[in-house]
Every structure is written in structure tokens, then in C-alpha cells.
Design a protein around this motif. Sequence first.
Motif, PDB file in Angstrom:
ATOM      1  N   LEU A  10      -6.535  -7.223  -4.032  1.00  0.00           N
ATOM      2  CA  LEU A  10      -6.717  -8.145  -2.903  1.00  0.00           C
ATOM      3  C   LEU A  10      -7.802  -9.131  -3.279  1.00  0.00           C
ATOM      4  O   LEU A  10      -8.931  -8.722  -3.551  1.00  0.00           O
ATOM      5  CB  LEU A  10      -7.217  -7.359  -1.690  1.00  0.00           C
ATOM      6  N   PHE A  11      -7.466 -10.409  -3.268  1.00  0.00           N
ATOM      7  CA  PHE A  11      -8.491 -11.396  -3.587  1.00  0.00           C
ATOM      8  C   PHE A  11      -9.207 -11.838  -2.325  1.00  0.00           C
ATOM      9  O   PHE A  11      -8.577 -12.237  -1.344  1.00  0.00           O
ATOM     10  CB  PHE A  11      -7.873 -12.616  -4.276  1.00  0.00           C
ATOM     11  N   SER A  12     -10.511 -11.743  -2.351  1.00  0.00           N
ATOM     12  CA  SER A  12     -11.290 -12.198  -1.222  1.00  0.00           C
ATOM     13  C   SER A  12     -12.536 -12.857  -1.782  1.00  0.00           C
ATOM     14  O   SER A  12     -13.652 -12.413  -1.574  1.00  0.00           O
ATOM     15  CB  SER A  12     -11.638 -11.006  -0.341  1.00  0.00           C
ATOM     16  N   ALA A  13     -12.296 -13.895  -2.535  1.00  0.00           N
ATOM     17  CA  ALA A  13     -13.381 -14.503  -3.293  1.00  0.00           C
ATOM     18  C   ALA A  13     -13.805 -15.826  -2.681  1.00  0.00           C
ATOM     19  O   ALA A  13     -14.140 -16.768  -3.370  1.00  0.00           O
ATOM     20  CB  ALA A  13     -12.931 -14.693  -4.735  1.00  0.00           C
ATOM     21  N   GLY A  14     -13.761 -15.883  -1.365  1.00  0.00           N
ATOM     22  CA  GLY A  14     -14.202 -17.107  -0.701  1.00  0.00           C
ATOM     23  C   GLY A  14     -13.033 -17.919  -0.192  1.00  0.00           C
ATOM     24  O   GLY A  14     -11.873 -17.608  -0.459  1.00  0.00           O
ATOM     25  N   ILE A  15     -13.365 -18.943   0.585  1.00  0.00           N
ATOM     26  CA  ILE A  15     -12.314 -19.775   1.163  1.00  0.00           C
ATOM     27  C   ILE A  15     -12.468 -21.212   0.690  1.00  0.00           C
ATOM     28  O   ILE A  15     -13.550 -21.625   0.278  1.00  0.00           O
ATOM     29  CB  ILE A  15     -12.371 -19.730   2.704  1.00  0.00           C
ATOM     30  N   ARG A  16     -11.371 -21.933   0.745  1.00  0.00           N
ATOM     31  CA  ARG A  16     -11.401 -23.359   0.408  1.00  0.00           C
ATOM     32  C   ARG A  16     -10.757 -24.130   1.549  1.00  0.00           C
ATOM     33  O   ARG A  16      -9.702 -23.728   2.048  1.00  0.00           O
ATOM     34  CB  ARG A  16     -10.600 -23.620  -0.873  1.00  0.00           C
ATOM     35  N   THR A  66      -7.436   4.875  -2.803  1.00  0.00           N
ATOM     36  CA  THR A  66      -8.721   4.989  -3.477  1.00  0.00           C
ATOM     37  C   THR A  66      -9.193   3.553  -3.683  1.00  0.00           C
ATOM     38  O   THR A  66      -8.501   2.764  -4.314  1.00  0.00           O
ATOM     39  CB  THR A  66      -8.530   5.663  -4.846  1.00  0.00           C
ATOM     40  N   THR A  67     -10.339   3.215  -3.122  1.00  0.00           N
ATOM     41  CA  THR A  67     -10.682   1.798  -3.026  1.00  0.00           C
ATOM     42  C   THR A  67     -11.901   1.413  -3.862  1.00  0.00           C
ATOM     43  O   THR A  67     -12.897   2.141  -3.908  1.00  0.00           O
ATOM     44  CB  THR A  67     -10.927   1.442  -1.550  1.00  0.00           C
ATOM     45  N   HIS A  68     -11.793   0.268  -4.511  1.00  0.00           N
ATOM     46  CA  HIS A  68     -12.911  -0.300  -5.270  1.00  0.00           C
ATOM     47  C   HIS A  68     -13.183  -1.714  -4.796  1.00  0.00           C
ATOM     48  O   HIS A  68     -12.269  -2.412  -4.383  1.00  0.00           O
ATOM     49  CB  HIS A  68     -12.556  -0.405  -6.765  1.00  0.00           C
ATOM     50  N   ALA A 112       0.830  -1.209   0.000  1.00  0.00           N
ATOM     51  CA  ALA A 112       0.000   0.000   0.000  1.00  0.00           C
ATOM     52  C   ALA A 112       0.862   1.256   0.000  1.00  0.00           C
ATOM     53  O   ALA A 112       0.468   2.289  -0.525  1.00  0.00           O
ATOM     54  CB  ALA A 112      -0.944  -0.005   1.189  1.00  0.00           C
ATOM     55  N   GLU A 113       2.051   1.127   0.608  1.00  0.00           N
ATOM     56  CA  GLU A 113       2.922   2.301   0.657  1.00  0.00           C
ATOM     57  C   GLU A 113       3.287   2.808  -0.735  1.00  0.00           C
ATOM     58  O   GLU A 113       3.530   3.991  -0.917  1.00  0.00           O
ATOM     59  CB  GLU A 113       4.209   1.973   1.434  1.00  0.00           C
ATOM     60  N   GLN A 114       3.333   1.895  -1.709  1.00  0.00           N
ATOM     61  CA  GLN A 114       3.710   2.323  -3.056  1.00  0.00           C
ATOM     62  C   GLN A 114       2.485   2.458  -3.948  1.00  0.00           C
ATOM     63  O   GLN A 114       2.615   2.570  -5.156  1.00  0.00           O
ATOM     64  CB  GLN A 114       4.652   1.314  -3.709  1.00  0.00           C
ATOM     65  N   SER A 115       1.279   2.383  -3.370  1.00  0.00           N
ATOM     66  CA  SER A 115       0.087   2.361  -4.218  1.00  0.00           C
ATOM     67  C   SER A 115      -0.827   3.528  -3.949  1.00  0.00           C
ATOM     68  O   SER A 115      -0.831   4.083  -2.858  1.00  0.00           O
ATOM     69  CB  SER A 115      -0.693   1.066  -3.961  1.00  0.00           C
ATOM     70  N   LYS A 116      -1.629   3.856  -4.969  1.00  0.00           N
ATOM     71  CA  LYS A 116      -2.633   4.903  -4.797  1.00  0.00           C
ATOM     72  C   LYS A 116      -4.034   4.319  -4.881  1.00  0.00           C
ATOM     73  O   LYS A 116      -4.957   4.785  -4.223  1.00  0.00           O
ATOM     74  CB  LYS A 116      -2.462   5.960  -5.883  1.00  0.00           C
ATOM     75  N   VAL A 117      -4.185   3.288  -5.734  1.00  0.00           N
ATOM     76  CA  VAL A 117      -5.507   2.698  -5.936  1.00  0.00           C
ATOM     77  C   VAL A 117      -5.462   1.237  -5.525  1.00  0.00           C
ATOM     78  O   VAL A 117      -4.464   0.553  -5.764  1.00  0.00           O
ATOM     79  CB  VAL A 117      -5.915   2.790  -7.428  1.00  0.00           C
ATOM     80  N   GLY A 118      -6.534   0.763  -4.883  1.00  0.00           N
ATOM     81  CA  GLY A 118      -6.603  -0.645  -4.486  1.00  0.00           C
ATOM     82  C   GLY A 118      -7.949  -1.232  -4.859  1.00  0.00           C
ATOM     83  O   GLY A 118      -8.972  -0.548  -4.793  1.00  0.00           O
ATOM     84  N   VAL A 119      -7.948  -2.503  -5.277  1.00  0.00           N
ATOM     85  CA  VAL A 119      -9.198  -3.176  -5.613  1.00  0.00           C
ATOM     86  C   VAL A 119      -9.318  -4.431  -4.780  1.00  0.00           C
ATOM     87  O   VAL A 119      -8.356  -5.181  -4.624  1.00  0.00           O
ATOM     88  CB  VAL A 119      -9.235  -3.560  -7.113  1.00  0.00           C
ATOM     89  N   VAL A 120     -10.509  -4.659  -4.232  1.00  0.00           N
ATOM     90  CA  VAL A 120     -10.779  -5.920  -3.573  1.00  0.00           C
ATOM     91  C   VAL A 120     -11.662  -6.737  -4.503  1.00  0.00           C
ATOM     92  O   VAL A 120     -12.697  -6.241  -4.956  1.00  0.00           O
ATOM     93  CB  VAL A 120     -11.495  -5.704  -2.232  1.00  0.00           C
ATOM     94  N   VAL A 121     -11.251  -7.937  -4.793  1.00  0.00           N
ATOM     95  CA  VAL A 121     -12.077  -8.809  -5.621  1.00  0.00           C
ATOM     96  C   VAL A 121     -12.918  -9.656  -4.680  1.00  0.00           C
ATOM     97  O   VAL A 121     -12.388 -10.480  -3.933  1.00  0.00           O
ATOM     98  CB  VAL A 121     -11.200  -9.704  -6.520  1.00  0.00           C
ATOM     99  N   GLY A 122     -14.212  -9.416  -4.679  1.00  0.00           N
ATOM    100  CA  GLY A 122     -15.110 -10.163  -3.789  1.00  0.00           C
ATOM    101  C   GLY A 122     -15.816  -9.213  -2.842  1.00  0.00           C
ATOM    102  O   GLY A 122     -15.172  -8.502  -2.077  1.00  0.00           O
ATOM    103  N   GLY A 123     -17.140  -9.195  -2.904  1.00  0.00           N
ATOM    104  CA  GLY A 123     -17.910  -8.275  -2.073  1.00  0.00           C
ATOM    105  C   GLY A 123     -18.621  -8.991  -0.952  1.00  0.00           C
ATOM    106  O   GLY A 123     -19.734  -8.645  -0.567  1.00  0.00           O
TER     107      GLY A 123
END
Lengths: 108, 851
Positions: free
Chosen positions: B238-244, B171-173, B143-154
Motif C-alpha cells: 500500500l503506497f501512502s507516501a504523501g499526496i499531490r 502480518t503488517t510492516h 487481502a483475502e489472498q494475502s498473508k503479509v502486507g506492507v505500507v510504504v510511508g509512515g
Amino acid sequence: MSEWIDVCSVDDLQPDSGVCVWADGRQIALFYMPKEQAVYAVDNFDPFGKVNVLSRGMIGDIGGQPMVASPLYKQHFNLETGVCFEDETVKIETYGVRIENRRVAVNV
Amino acid sequence: MSKKQTLVVIGNGMVGQNFLAGLVSSGAKEHFEIVVFCEEPRPAYDRVHLSAFFSGKTAQDLSMVEEGFFEQHGITVHLGDRAKSIDRSAKTVLSENGVRIAYDKIVLATGSYPFVPPVPGHERDRCLVYRTIEDLEAIETAAEQSKVGVVVGGGLLGLEAAKALKDLGLTTHVVEFAPRLMAVQLDDGGGALLKRKIEALGVTVHLNKNTTLIDDGESCLHKMNFAGGDALETDLILFSAGIRPRDDIARDCELEVGPRGGIVIDNQCRTSDPDIFAIGECALWNNRIFGLVAPGYAMARTVVSVLEGGDNYFTGADMSTKLKLMGVDVASIGDAHAQTPGALVYTYQNGDSEVYKRLVVSTDKKRLLGAVLVGDASGYGTLLQYCLNGIELPENPDSLILPHRSDESVGLGPDALPMSAQICSCHDVDKATLCSAIEAGCNTVSALKSETKAGTGCGGCVPLMKSVMECELAKLGIEVSTDICEHFPHTRQELYHLIMVEEIKTFDELIEKHGRGRGCEVCKQAVGSILASYWNDYILKKEHIGLQDTNDIFLANMQKDGTYSVVPRVTGGEIQPEKLIVLGQVAKKYGLYTKITGGQRVDLFGARVEQLPSIWRELIDAGFESGHAYGKSLRTVKSCVGSTWCRFGVDDSVGLAIELENRYKGLRAPHKIKFAVSGCTRECAEAQSKDIGVIATEGGWNLYVCGNGGMKPRHGDLFATQLDKETLIKYIDRVLIFYVRTADRMQRTSVWMENMEGGLDYLRSVVIEDSLSIGEALEKQMRHVIDTYQCEWKTTIEDESKLKRFRHFVNSDRLDDNIVFVEERGQVRPADEQEREALKARKHFNILEEA
Ligand code: SRM
Ligand SMILES: Cc1cc2nc3c(=O)[nH]c(=O)nc-3n(C[C@H](O)[C@H](O)[C@H](O)COP(=O)(O)OP(=O)(O)OC[C@H]3O[C@@H](n4cnc5c(N)ncnc54)[C@H](O)[C@@H]3O)c2cc1C
Ligand code: SF4
Ligand code: FES
């Protein structure tokens, strides 16, 4: 034999607080409650902290009994009897106080 | 005597550790030699509160293993060593590091791993997951080197991760494959409202998006390409698309696993091999995986009982959840999607206040089957109890979700709950257990917590637990008094209000109107402090002297022998050489012991009460001021050297520290207040351990609140990020005065905040969103305190009548002969009792000789 010793003027007393006087070779704490027009005299020596500081403690009452709280470790002493509220086996000396012509005398 | 059997536990996560804790306090402990394999570099920690890592909690804070737990119970732990394979015919377990253990029984508690969809490009740099402390460290670095972040999985975890990214300043999506957020728990209506609320908080939500390729971006590191042809650029994914379930080790030794993964278990948590059990997120029961801790703990209890020879059964678990996602209340209970045949649905939606509620009720309208709450989850406890305990619903079930417009009470009082009602699902504590603990004397929430463990898991049950407690105490006739002492039937906060509203200026007036008796050191000190914070009068005014405690009464800290210490203010710890020399000269002249304090200044000890005024006169002449080391007031603002000198500093921490210390010096509060300012995230000023901590970042100042060292250390919480100085000061003004007004006596900011209903979020809403519309009033009061600041020592030495008090005897110039010093390491120190008696005797002897 007890005697009355003149120690200070009423103006030297601290309203709702204490001062220390030197009388008959000892340190005596005097507390003044102007609302009750009461003055109490007890030893200035704190038997728990073993130093001369009781005159600098806060005063008030516990269940209607006048008390001083030691500034060091907060034990409470009954200003009329000298008995410690937390430990009844500990008692500090108390003295009679008289005010005449705005002079304060203690009975030692 | 039978030889002990060897029990191997594979995985030391939340459930594995819960199992161990249960096992060692059960009868089964005697029969087993316990060996644990823990793949992670540290023993179990609280994954549920993992996100707290970003608000300052350390791995240590999150640990679930008490110091010395393994040693004390003779458990062998292989940390950082993964169990690699099980040889079921030889009955051995082999680890990655080559440890081979012959087992009698195995408990698998291997948990699960985050599912990463096999989109081409998913293995690129800064594509991460959210499960372990190491993951979070990687996120922080990225995050220190980033401006925009996306989380995959709502889903639930995805939204939590999105909050973390937002707090890290990105800036988060959120990109979700399904047509709504939290698809598992919410229905369309609830999902839609949640989306609106989350977008209002500045996170962009993209629904129905199927990522097909991740490749190089133009303005950012990555470009995510979606099935419809559109794309989104981002620096971090960031992937957060469920657990296995982690069932690899079970598969390899041919235990039965489900078609979509998960180690198959029966009602006693046995796998297809009767000597091997599986619990937690790796286990598949009745074709279901349970991704929450409470069911895992229930499985752990089942296995402990089986090993003890008991016959507990795991019978499934309730998956209801309540959480706050980015400040939005969300709850889902039971059959939220109304899948039960014949179920009736009631919905209430208030577009205005943004609340959505839905009830799922049985055909006969007697039982609650499920519910969804978004925006206001206050009814969760009640609804959950209706659902779990099959309590008959009121005649019109919708009254449970409609706003109450009359006096009719629709809440389910704790009295209506059966004794068997489970109050805490994390630790399976029922009402009966709570009641007997209350009867046995637990009459605070914290006593109940430590006695029964209820409320110490997710914390969701605490409000209900509290109301059960209050109701039971009332029945037992125990009144919980919040009075400050016997002289006032009020709390400190109430006294504060009375003083404000009635403009009371003295203790006498207050006790006459609202109290009884003569007062005591508790109420006098508290009232003295309130009067000082509100009116900011000189505290040694005649009418206030009796209200000052041990140190304030002589504006110095009393030491064990009745002497005092002198601590001049050294703002931010910065001091000019001339002033340092003055301190040395004064100390030498008066024979004072000197020491550098933990607060970056110099303390001079051993001053007799009658010496204080002349010492202070010299110090004030040299430009010093009172350091208020004696007051329940602002102490120090520590600083690190900051950008002026330090090669890593990003801003001027010393400059800000001095400015803050000068602004708030003299502010009286319920307890002392400490600040620190660090010039970068290396945090050399230890700002996170202060009531108010400020850390410079490239984007501005980050503000931490409510930390402290002392008896019960607590790291501050990250309150707001990337602030400019003006906003920073506005927030601090508001936090401090709100604290001064509402805290209990002798309550540090940490305890104040922890006891506040709504906690940090509430404090944020009051301070940042100004939800009570008192922001301006708070700032105004601070302005008053700042404008009326005086150095109490300066005022004192300028007033002859005040100096009269600084004598040991009012009727004599004698000194207190009980104060005796001896020398040590080249300075004085108070004599101990023996030394004192010996020295007093010698002095007496000398006097006799002279005479
Ligand atoms: C002098 C000093 C120790 C030293 O030599 O370094 C000190 C000395 C005392 N501390 Fe402290 N504390 C000192 C730094 C600290 C620190 C470190 C810091 O500020 O960075 C802490 C932990 C940080 C914190 O407060 O969060 C600290 C936590 C305490 C506590 C525990 C507070 C708590 O919330 O648990 C007490 C007890 C209390 O205040 O009720 C205490 C109380 C005291 C008292 C006032 C005890 C007393 O009632 O007499 C000591 C008397 C000071 C004196 O005579 O001047 N002192 N004390 C330090 C003075 C700093 C200064 O320049 O003002
Ligand atoms: C951010 C986040 C928030 C959450 N919030 C909630 C919540 O609010 N409420 C809730 O109920 N649940 C929540 N959960 C889920 C909860 O954390 C899990 O249900 C719980 O941790 C499961 O415990 P476990 O022991 O089964 O698995 P884990 O805690 O994952 O533990 C398994 C451990 O086994 C280790 N392991 C795996 N294989 C091996 C091997 N072969 N040898 C040695 N060690 C091995 C793993 O490294 C891991 O340390 C959350 C999870 C996350 C990540
Ligand atoms: S830690 Fe204890 S002994 Fe040391 S200064 Fe603080 S209060 Fe005094
Ligand atoms: S329900 Fe989680 S702590 Fe009680």
C-alpha cells in the motif's frame, strides 16, 4: 343507589400489583399496596387502548399520588380520583373498597 | 430581472460538497444555476472516516450528501463523469462523457491523489493506494489472498492504513524513508516513542528505507529491495507516501500552478483567472497545500462569501491534529518543530508509562507556539486553546505537561476561554455560538451538535464542547439530572452497584434504604431487570411480580386487544419436523394466528391469558422452552445454513448459533439482546446488524459488537478477528456482563457503546486487555446466570399457586367479552372497533332469542 358487593378474598389480591374482578356486570381492577395497607378499585377498561387490561399495569406513585400505568401505552391514572395524569379530560371510574374478615367488597 | 449565471463545480469531494451546502443556504444561491462534475461513481462521502469502511460502515453510512439534496436545490450532478478540459476563451467546460457547459464561474475542488514513488515494479498486481472507497474494496479483495502486507510511508495516513491491514488479519510492516514516523508532525522523541508503541502492537516499523525495486518474491508475491541491499517479502503493498494536488485540468488551461504543483490562489481563493476559484487540497495558498478538511472548509466559506458579494478572506489555517493511531494517542500543535526563532523547548518523557510531551514556547515564555503529545493527548484541548487564542501561559509553562502530583489545577477551564475562541475547527464554531445555543435550550451534546454542527466533523472537539456545555449549564443554574426517576436519586448503574455491594434482593429493601415513595413503572422495571440479571431469581416470585412490565408479568407479549402471543425458543432457527408439526397442532387446537417472525421462529397470536398455561404445557411436553420474546433479555441467535450445506460456508454457523443461544438464553439485560452467526462473509444471517454478530472466516470467528436494526439502525463494529471458539465465548461473556452492569435502562448495546467514554477502544481494553482487571468477575457472573437458568414457563406450570394468576377474573370463570376475532386469509385476527360492536350486539341478540 350504591351497594357493597363481596368480590374476593384478600389472598386473591396480588401484592404491589393488580387483579380483575367481575362485579355488578362490570370489570373492576383491584390494586393492593401492602405497605400502605391500601386497596384501590378502578375500571379495568383502558380508555386509550380500548381494551380491558388496566389490572395488568404497574403501580406506584407520581409525586406522592398513587397511580397505575396502562400496560399498553403507559398513560398514568390517579388511583384515588381516576384522572389521567397526561390528559386531565380523561377520567376512569373509581370505586370504594372495604376489607372485613379478610373479604374484599367494592362499592358500585 | 437578471438572468442566472452558471456556476460549475468540478469535484464533489468533502470540500466541494461543503461548498455546495454553504452556497445553497446563502444569499448567493438565487444568482446561480449550479452544475457539478463528480468523477467518482457516488457523491461526496466522509474520507476522514474512510477506515470505518473496514469496520462495517457502508458507502451509504459514509455519505455526506443528504437524501434528495441535489434535487431539492435544483443542482445538476454528473456522477461518474470527469471534467476533462476548460476552454477559458469560450468559457466552456467539457467532460469525459461529452457534456459541454457554458460557465460564468468555476469552482475547482479536485482534491489530490496519492503519490506513488516511481520505484520500478510499483505497477505490479496488489500494489494499491488508500484514498477512495474503490481503493478500499480493492484492498479488501487483495487481502483475502494475502498473508503479509506492507505500507510504504509512515505518515498519518500510512499508519491508519497499517491499522487497516492489521485488522484484515495480515502480518503488517511499515516502511518509511525518513528516520522517524509522522515526520511532519512529530519530533524525534515523539516519533521514537510512537514507533515503540506501534511495534508493541505487532506492526513492524522499518525506518530509513529507500525502496529501489519491487520484483518477484520467493515466499510471497513481491520482494521489496532496499537501497542498503536488504529486502522484505510481502503479498500486498500500500503506497501512502504523501499526496499531490490534482491540478491537471488547471495546468491544461494555463492557470498558474506552483512549482511543485497546486493551483495558486489568492486570499479570496481566486486562481489567476478571476472567474475561477480553487478550494481544498488542490489549492496552493502562500506556497502551502493544506491536507486537512478544516482549512478546505474555511476556503469553501470564503468563496461562498465572495459570491455573495462579501469580503471574507482565507488567512491560512491551523494544522494541529489529534488522533488515535492503533490505540495510541498522538497530537501535534502549531510549530511542533520549534522553527520560530528564539523558541524555547520543554520536554517531559516518562519511560515507564510511555508518555512523551513537548512544548514549544515563545522567548518571553508568555505564548505557546507548538506542542507534541504521544501516549497521552488529554491535554490537547487546553494546549490548542492556549496556542490559538494567544492566552498567556502560567508562570511555569512546564506545569502544563508535568504530571499533577498536587491538587493544583493546571487545566484551562472553559471559563478561561474568550468568547471568540474557536472550539470546533472543522465547522468554525466559536464559544459564543455554543453559549447562545446552550442558553436557547440545547442542554445535551447531541442537541448542541445538531444545532451548531460543532463536533460533527472529526469529532476531536467533543470533549471540550462538553465541558463548555457543563460549565455554561452550571452558570445558568440548570442541573442535568441523571436520576432514573423521582423515586431514586441514582442512575441505573448506581442502583446496580448498590444491589451488588449491599446484596439487596428485593425492590422493597432497595427503596427503603435508598429511595422514596412507592416507585413507578420506570424504576420498578429497571430494578426488576437488575435483580434478575444479578441474582437470576424466578421473575414471578411473589416479591418480584410487581416489578414486571406489560409482557414479563404474564411471560407473554400483550397484543392490542389484550390477548397474548406465544413464542417458543427455536435455537438458531433450526427445527425438527415433529416440532414444527406440534406448533401447527397447538395453533389449530387453540385457534391461534401463526406467523414466522423476523427472528427465525414461529409466533402464535391471540391466546387469552387463561389459555397460556395449557398452551405452554403442551409445548413443554413436546420439548419446547420459553423464547423470552417478552423479556429484555436474549432473544434469538439467527443463523445462516453454514458449512454443513452451503457450498461457500467455511464453518458451522448453525452449530455455533445453537450453542450461543443455549448459553445465553434467559440472561436479563437493560434492553433486549440479539445475536446472529454467519458461515462466511456473504453474511446471510445479517450478523452485522446485531448486538453480537459472529462471522466465520478461514482463520477463525470474527466478532462484531453493538449493532442493531430497529429505529436507528447501526452496523456493529468489528471487535476482534480470527478467534477460536473459546476466546470468542470469553469475549462475549465479558461484553455482555459489562453491558448489563453499566448500561442505562432501555439502552441497547449500540447507544451504550456510543455514550461510553473512549468508545470501542475502551470496550476492547476492558474486554481484551482486561484493563480494569474485572474480566474474571464478569465471566464468573455469566457462569452464575448460565448455571441458574430455568425455563420460566416450566417453573410456572409446575407451580399451582402461580397458575392462579392466569385468569381474567379472580372471582369468575367468565371470559373477557371484549376480545373478539374475525377471519382473514384463513386465520383469526382481532376485530376492529366497529366489527367488535356489531359482533357483540349480534351475540347479545342470539342470547335473547335462545332465552
Ligand atoms: C414478532 C416480531 C415481528 C415479526 O412478526 O416478525 C416482533 C414483534 C415485536 N417487536 Fe420487534 N419483532 C420481531 C423482530 C424484530 C427485529 C428483527 C430481528 O430480530 O432480526 C427487529 C430489528 C432488529 C433489532 O432489534 O435490532 C425488531 C425491532 C423492534 C424494536 C426496535 C428496537 C430498537 O432498538 O430500535 C422494538 C421496540 C422495543 O423493543 O423497544 C420492537 C418490539 C416489538 C414488540 C415487542 C412490540 C411490543 O412491545 O409489543 C412486538 C411484539 C412481539 C409479539 O407480540 O410477539 N421490535 N423486532 C419479531 C419477533 C422476533 C422473534 O422471533 O423474537
Ligand atoms: C484515509 C484518510 C484519512 C484522512 N483523515 C483525515 C483527518 O483525520 N483529518 C483531516 O482533516 N483530514 C483527513 N484526511 C484528508 C481529507 O480527506 C481531505 O483533506 C479532504 O478529503 C479534501 O477534500 P477535497 O474536496 O479537497 O478533496 P477530495 O475529498 O479528494 O475530493 C475531490 C474530488 O474531486 C474529484 N475530481 C478530481 N478531479 C476531477 C475532475 N476533473 N472532474 C470531476 N471530479 C474530479 C475526485 O474524484 C474527488 O472525488 C484523510 C484522508 C484520507 C484518504
Ligand atoms: S415493526 Fe412495529 S408493528 Fe411490526 S411487529 Fe415490530 S413493533 Fe409491531
Ligand atoms: S473540530 Fe472536528 S468536529 Fe469539531
